[in-house]
Design a protein around this motif. Structure first.
Motif, mmCIF file in Angstrom:
data_model
loop_
_atom_site.group_PDB
_atom_site.id
_atom_site.type_symbol
_atom_site.label_atom_id
_atom_site.label_comp_id
_atom_site.label_asym_id
_atom_site.label_seq_id
_atom_site.Cartn_x
_atom_site.Cartn_y
_atom_site.Cartn_z
ATOM 1 N N GLU A 69 -38.796 19.799 -53.032
ATOM 2 C CA GLU A 69 -39.308 20.778 -52.071
ATOM 3 C C GLU A 69 -40.704 20.398 -51.567
ATOM 4 N N VAL A 70 -41.551 19.930 -52.480
ATOM 5 C CA VAL A 70 -42.904 19.514 -52.084
ATOM 6 C C VAL A 70 -42.837 18.319 -51.134
ATOM 7 N N MET A 71 -41.976 17.366 -51.459
ATOM 8 C CA MET A 71 -41.799 16.190 -50.597
ATOM 9 C C MET A 71 -41.289 16.605 -49.222
ATOM 10 N N ASP A 72 -40.344 17.537 -49.194
ATOM 11 C CA ASP A 72 -39.786 18.007 -47.916
ATOM 12 C C ASP A 72 -40.858 18.649 -47.044
ATOM 13 N N ILE A 73 -41.656 19.526 -47.643
ATOM 14 C CA ILE A 73 -42.698 20.206 -46.877
ATOM 15 C C ILE A 73 -43.754 19.216 -46.403
ATOM 16 N N ALA A 74 -44.134 18.290 -47.268
ATOM 17 C CA ALA A 74 -45.152 17.295 -46.901
ATOM 18 C C ALA A 74 -44.696 16.464 -45.703
ATOM 19 N N LYS A 75 -43.447 16.026 -45.735
ATOM 20 C CA LYS A 75 -42.929 15.229 -44.611
ATOM 21 C C LYS A 75 -42.758 16.081 -43.364
ATOM 22 N N LEU A 76 -42.288 17.308 -43.546
ATOM 23 C CA LEU A 76 -42.094 18.217 -42.420
ATOM 24 C C LEU A 76 -43.401 18.433 -41.656
ATOM 25 N N ILE A 77 -44.492 18.631 -42.392
ATOM 26 C CA ILE A 77 -45.795 18.861 -41.761
ATOM 27 C C ILE A 77 -46.267 17.612 -41.012
ATOM 28 N N THR A 78 -46.120 16.451 -41.634
ATOM 29 C CA THR A 78 -46.551 15.211 -40.979
ATOM 30 C C THR A 78 -45.751 14.944 -39.715
ATOM 31 N N TYR A 79 -44.431 15.100 -39.787
ATOM 32 C CA TYR A 79 -43.598 14.900 -38.595
ATOM 33 C C TYR A 79 -43.966 15.895 -37.496
ATOM 34 N N SER A 80 -44.201 17.137 -37.864
ATOM 35 C CA SER A 80 -44.542 18.159 -36.871
ATOM 36 C C SER A 80 -45.829 17.807 -36.146
ATOM 37 N N MET A 81 -46.810 17.317 -36.887
ATOM 38 C CA MET A 81 -48.072 16.920 -36.265
ATOM 39 C C MET A 81 -47.871 15.719 -35.334
ATOM 40 N N LEU A 82 -46.992 14.793 -35.740
ATOM 41 C CA LEU A 82 -46.706 13.630 -34.887
ATOM 42 C C LEU A 82 -46.007 14.053 -33.593
ATOM 43 N N TYR A 83 -45.047 14.978 -33.692
ATOM 44 C CA TYR A 83 -44.368 15.473 -32.492
ATOM 45 C C TYR A 83 -45.372 16.112 -31.540
ATOM 46 N N ARG A 84 -46.270 16.897 -32.090
ATOM 47 C CA ARG A 84 -47.285 17.562 -31.272
ATOM 48 C C ARG A 84 -48.209 16.558 -30.598
ATOM 49 N N GLN A 85 -48.599 15.538 -31.350
ATOM 50 C CA GLN A 85 -49.499 14.528 -30.792
ATOM 51 C C GLN A 85 -48.817 13.708 -29.702
ATOM 52 N N TYR A 86 -47.546 13.405 -29.911
ATOM 53 C CA TYR A 86 -46.796 12.662 -28.884
ATOM 54 C C TYR A 86 -46.688 13.499 -27.612
ATOM 55 N N ASP A 87 -46.411 14.770 -27.769
ATOM 56 C CA ASP A 87 -46.330 15.676 -26.621
ATOM 57 C C ASP A 87 -47.660 15.712 -25.870
ATOM 58 N N ALA A 88 -48.768 15.842 -26.611
ATOM 59 C CA ALA A 88 -50.087 15.907 -25.978
ATOM 60 C C ALA A 88 -50.406 14.593 -25.253
ATOM 61 N N TYR A 89 -50.041 13.478 -25.883
ATOM 62 C CA TYR A 89 -50.316 12.170 -25.279
ATOM 63 C C TYR A 89 -49.509 11.982 -23.992
ATOM 64 N N ILE A 90 -48.225 12.315 -24.036
ATOM 65 C CA ILE A 90 -47.371 12.150 -22.858
ATOM 66 C C ILE A 90 -47.809 13.080 -21.727
ATOM 67 N N PHE A 91 -48.185 14.296 -22.067
ATOM 68 C CA PHE A 91 -48.675 15.223 -21.038
ATOM 69 C C PHE A 91 -49.902 14.638 -20.335
ATOM 70 N N HIS A 92 -50.808 14.073 -21.120
ATOM 71 C CA HIS A 92 -52.002 13.434 -20.545
ATOM 72 C C HIS A 92 -51.617 12.276 -19.633
ATOM 73 N N ARG A 93 -50.648 11.456 -20.074
ATOM 74 C CA ARG A 93 -50.221 10.297 -19.277
ATOM 75 C C ARG A 93 -49.526 10.742 -17.990
ATOM 76 N N VAL A 94 -48.737 11.792 -18.091
ATOM 77 C CA VAL A 94 -48.058 12.314 -16.889
ATOM 78 C C VAL A 94 -49.086 12.798 -15.873
ATOM 79 N N MET A 95 -50.092 13.545 -16.350
ATOM 80 C CA MET A 95 -51.118 14.066 -15.440
ATOM 81 C C MET A 95 -51.946 12.952 -14.800
ATOM 82 N N ALA A 96 -52.039 11.816 -15.485
ATOM 83 C CA ALA A 96 -52.819 10.686 -14.961
ATOM 84 C C ALA A 96 -51.946 9.676 -14.211
ATOM 85 N N SER A 97 -50.658 9.976 -14.067
ATOM 86 C CA SER A 97 -49.720 9.014 -13.473
ATOM 87 C C SER A 97 -49.835 8.952 -11.949
ATOM 88 N N ASP A 98 -49.295 7.887 -11.381
ATOM 89 C CA ASP A 98 -49.323 7.705 -9.926
ATOM 90 C C ASP A 98 -48.502 8.766 -9.205
#
Length: 388
Positions: A82-111
């Motif tokens: 259970e601890v391993m599951d939660i630890a991985k779940l949190i890390t993946y969730s943060m990565l998904y959020r960061q990818y979303d933020a990065y892509i949004f920034h790239r879209v706004m800066a796109s041609d």
């Protein structure tokens, strides 16, 4: 990633501390919040979950409702999955959020956006653009077929690469395929609205290439999730063992072999029961960077292991009062190297720590590990800081 995606229910008591946005949502929906005293002696409001789906907790993190997550126990061996599951779940969730933020920034800066804004100065699109939610959902539904095809176009090279990777087992390939899809599916609807709206126009192909390239980078970043979970589990186990040995000395006055404390079920149960009665637990805490945070801290994930001694609160007060005089800051590796023989099984912890540090460096993630000690006490506060 496999376990956090496949397991339908996690049964483990968890304190979920809410952000301002999360608190507002729960109050508006007449949900009762609880006031918790956390391991660092701070009181905050949140919700208590003891049986939940990974998807429900992840959803709360993705929409920025969660600021902290805390679990505590006197022993972690029995709740390792259970601890391993939660630890991985949190890390993946943060990565998904960061990818979303990065892509949004790239879209706004796109041609495609620059071209639109030049031609439509009275109706420009930027990161402050507000769009009616109902209109957005209808537009996404109308373009559903196009968006599905665009996703497949982005994913095709990734699918081919994963399928041909002979170093991966079939199950591992499936996990990687699901992960690549999850990254795209977690992007905010507004991104897909823009991508579909400007499909085929000048700059569109460059934008798709940008999304695909950054997806490959974030797929690599995801490899650290397993290392993070292993580190957390090892640190918690070390803290648990230290508490068990200390308590056994107090109970048996040295008349018991320390190995029996760890491996004899009857002796171990007696010592654990004593720790639980005294409230001497090991606390694991995750602090998540918020989307509303200052620039550069949105992707910050801080993981803290508190080993709560019998006089923890008194120690914490002294710690806060005399930070500059009493606080020693060392790397986690230095701390472990200085532990007396037999205090903890340090080899495995250092093994995982070195691999986590190396894995973070390879994918350009900043990682830091510190241990704080109050002079003259046994209180340790171990902190892992990961900037995703």
């Amino acid at each position: 990633m496999g376990s956090q995606e496949r397991k339908t229910i996690i049964e483990l008591p968890v304190k979920v501390i809410l952000t301002e946005v999360g608190t507002t949502f729960f109050i508006k929906n007449k949900k009762n919040l609880r006031k918790f005293k956390l391991a660092d002696n701070v009181e905050e409001y949140g919700i208590f979950m003891d049986r939940f789906t990974p998807a429900s907790l992840q959803r709360m993190m993705l929409i920025d409702y969660v600021s902290k997550i805390e679990i505590s126990n006197s022993e972690f061996v029995t709740i390792r999955p259970e601890v391993m599951d939660i630890a991985k779940l949190i890390t993946y969730s943060m990565l998904y959020r960061q990818y979303d933020a990065y892509i949004f920034h790239r879209v706004m800066a796109s041609d495609v956006i620059k071209n639109w804004n030049r031609k439509n100065p009275a109706n420009i699109i930027d990161n402050k653009t507000k769009i009616n939610e109902s209109f957005l959902q209808n537009a996404i539904k109308e373009k559903e077929k196009d968006i599905s095809e665009i996703k497949q176009t982005i994913l095709a090279p990734m699918y081919a690469f994963i399928s041909k990777n002979s170093s991966l087992l079939p199950e591992e390939k499936n996990i990687q395929l699901l992960l690549s899809e999850k990254y795209l599916n977690q992007l905010r609807p507004f991104i897909w609205f823009i991508v579909a709206k400007f499909k085929g126009m000048d700059g569109y192909e460059t934008l798709i290439k940008d999304i695909r390239t950054s997806l490959a980078e974030y797929m690599e970043k995801a490899k650290i999730a397993e290392y993070v979970a292993l580190n957390i589990m090892e640190l918690a186990t070390n803290a648990e063992n230290s508490n068990l040995k200390r308590e056994a000395k107090a109970i048996f006055k040295g008349a018991v072999d320390m190995n029996s404390v760890l491996f004899d079920p009857n002796v171990r149960r007696q010592v654990i029961d004593s720790l639980q009665r005294k409230g001497e637990l090991v606390y694991l805490s995750w602090r998540l960077g918020s989307r509303g945070s200052s620039i550069g801290t949105q992707g910050r994930l801080q993981i803290t292991i508190f080993n709560k001694e019998s006089e923890y609160e008194k120690m914490k007060e002294a710690f806060d009062e005399k930070k500059s005089a009493d606080l020693k800051k060392r790397s986690l590796q230095d701390f472990y190297k200085d532990l007396p023989d037999g205090e903890a099984n340090t080899e495995l912890g250092l093994y995982y720590l070195s691999y986590l540090s190396e894995a973070c460096e390879k994918v350009n993630i900043k990682f830091e590990s510190l241990v704080n000690q109050v002079s003259g006490s046994d209180l340790t506060v171990i902190t892992l800081v990961i900037n995703l």
